[in-house]
Design an enzyme around this catalytic site. Structure first.
Site, PDB file in Angstrom:
ATOM      1  N   ARG A  13       0.811  -1.210   0.000  1.00  0.00           N
ATOM      2  CA  ARG A  13       0.000   0.000   0.000  1.00  0.00           C
ATOM      3  C   ARG A  13       0.853   1.273   0.000  1.00  0.00           C
ATOM      4  NH1 ARG A  13      -5.439  -1.169   1.447  1.00  0.00           N
ATOM      5  NH2 ARG A  13      -5.647   0.771   2.615  1.00  0.00           N
ATOM      6  N   ASP A 138      -3.502  11.002   9.968  1.00  0.00           N
ATOM      7  CA  ASP A 138      -4.768  10.762   9.274  1.00  0.00           C
ATOM      8  C   ASP A 138      -5.661  11.959   9.552  1.00  0.00           C
ATOM      9  OD1 ASP A 138      -7.529   9.743   8.704  1.00  0.00           O
ATOM     10  OD2 ASP A 138      -6.478   7.845   8.405  1.00  0.00           O
ATOM     11  N   TYR A 151      -8.481   3.924  16.680  1.00  0.00           N
ATOM     12  CA  TYR A 151      -7.639   4.362  15.567  1.00  0.00           C
ATOM     13  C   TYR A 151      -7.594   5.889  15.515  1.00  0.00           C
ATOM     14  CZ  TYR A 151      -6.169   5.421  10.816  1.00  0.00           C
ATOM     15  OH  TYR A 151      -5.524   5.956   9.718  1.00  0.00           O
ATOM     16  N   LYS A 155      -4.302   8.380  16.208  1.00  0.00           N
ATOM     17  CA  LYS A 155      -3.750   9.303  15.218  1.00  0.00           C
ATOM     18  C   LYS A 155      -3.765  10.745  15.741  1.00  0.00           C
ATOM     19  CE  LYS A 155      -2.592   6.457  11.975  1.00  0.00           C
ATOM     20  NZ  LYS A 155      -1.190   6.298  11.546  1.00  0.00           N
TER      21      LYS A 155
END
Length: 245
Positions: A13, A138, A151, A155
Site C-alpha cells: 500500500r 490521518d 484508531y 492518530k
C-alpha cells in the site's frame, strides 16, 4: 549516494509506494514489515534490480514492547547510516464500543502511537547528522471515524507527539507529519459511502499513494520545515467533512 531511510510497515500500500518513489530518488531503504514477508521480499527484489545493495528488510511486530526492542536491535545490527525515519506502520482495525477490550486498546495504541514515539527517540539518539522523522497521521485524527475510535484517538495522539518531538528533538532532528485523506478505499467501504466522501472533497476525487510518497519526499528535503502537518486530502479538511462514516 544518499543515506538510508527506514520505512515501517512498507511491504504494501502507501508504504510500498513510498519505498518505490524514494528509491527512484536515490535513497537506500530499510523496509520493515510484520506479516507480509512475500510482499516485502518481492518489493526488495524489484528495487535492487535497479540498484544493487540498496534495500534491506527487517521483520518484527510493533504492537508489543518485545517487538519494538527486536526492531531496534535488528536495525542496529545493520550498521547503516540512517538519516530518516518514516513511521508508516499502522493498525486500522474497527473497534465498536460493544466489543472493545483492553488487549485491543493495548495493541492499537502501541502500534499507532507508542511504537513511533519510541522509535523516534531511539533514532534521534543514534543519528549522526541532521535527521528527519515523518509520521503518517490521518485526517480522522481531527474528526473521529465511526467504529474506529481507538484508531482515531491514536492518530490524534500521534499528531501531538509529532509536534512535541519537533520541539524536543530540535535542532538535531526535524519532525513533521503527513495526514492522508481518502487515498485507498478500506475493504469494507461501500459505493454509497464512497460517493458521499467524494462529494466532501473539493477536488472531487480520491488521491493516490503517490501523492503521499511525493509529500514525504518533499519533507525529507525541506530543511527549514519542522513541527508541521500536511493534509493530503484534496482540500477536504479545509472545507469541513463528516468524520463519522
Amino acid at each position: 549516494m544518499k543515506n538510508w531511510v527506514v520505512i515501517t510497515g512498507s511491504a504494501k500500500r502507501i508504504g510500498a509506494q513510498t519505498a518505490k518513489y524514494l528509491h527512484s530518488k536515490g535513497y537506500n531503504l530499510v523496509i520493515h514489515y510484520h506479516h507480509s514477508h512475500e510482499d516485502a521480499l518481492g518489493l526488495k527484489q524489484e528495487l535492487i534490480a535497479h540498484r544493487a545493495d540498496s534495500v534491506v528488510l527487517i521483520q518484527s511486530a510493533l504492537d508489543t514492547e518485545a517487538g519494538i526492542h527486536e526492531f531496534l536491535s535488528k536495525l542496529a545490527d545493520l550498521k547503516c547510516e540512517v538519516s530518516a525515519l518514516i513511521n508508516n506502520a499502522s493498525s486500522f482495525t474497527p473497534t465498536p464500543l460493544a466489543t472493545t477490550d483492553f488487549a485491543q486498546c493495548q495493541s492499537i495504541l502501541t502500534t499507532n502511537l507508542v511504537a513511533p514515539y519510541l522509535l523516534s527517540i531511539a533514532f534521534a539518539k543514534q543519528v549522526n547528522n541532521k535527521g528527519v522523522i515523518i509520521n503518517l497521521l490521518d485526517i480522522h485524527g481531527k474528526r473521529p471515524l465511526l467504529d474506529h475510535g481507538l484508531y482515531s484517538i491514536s492518530k490524534a495522539a500521534l499528531e501531538m507527539a509529532t509536534l512535541s518531538l519537533a520541539q524536543e528533538l530540535a535542532p538535531k532532528v526535524r519532525v513533521n507529519g503527513v495526514a492522508p485523506g481518502a487515498i485507498i478505499w478500506p475493504e469494507q467501504s461501500n459505493v454509497k459511502v464512497q460517493k458521499k466522501i467524494i462529494n466532501d472533497i473539493p477536488l472531487e476525487r480520491i488521491g493516490s499513494s503517490i501523492d503521499i510518497a511525493k509529500t514525504i519526499g518533499f519533507l525529507l528535503e525541506a530543511d527549514y520545515i519542522s513541527g508541521q502537518v500536511i493534509a493530503v486530502d484534496g482540500g477536504r479538511s479545509a472545507v469541513g467533512f463528516s468524520g463519522a462514516q
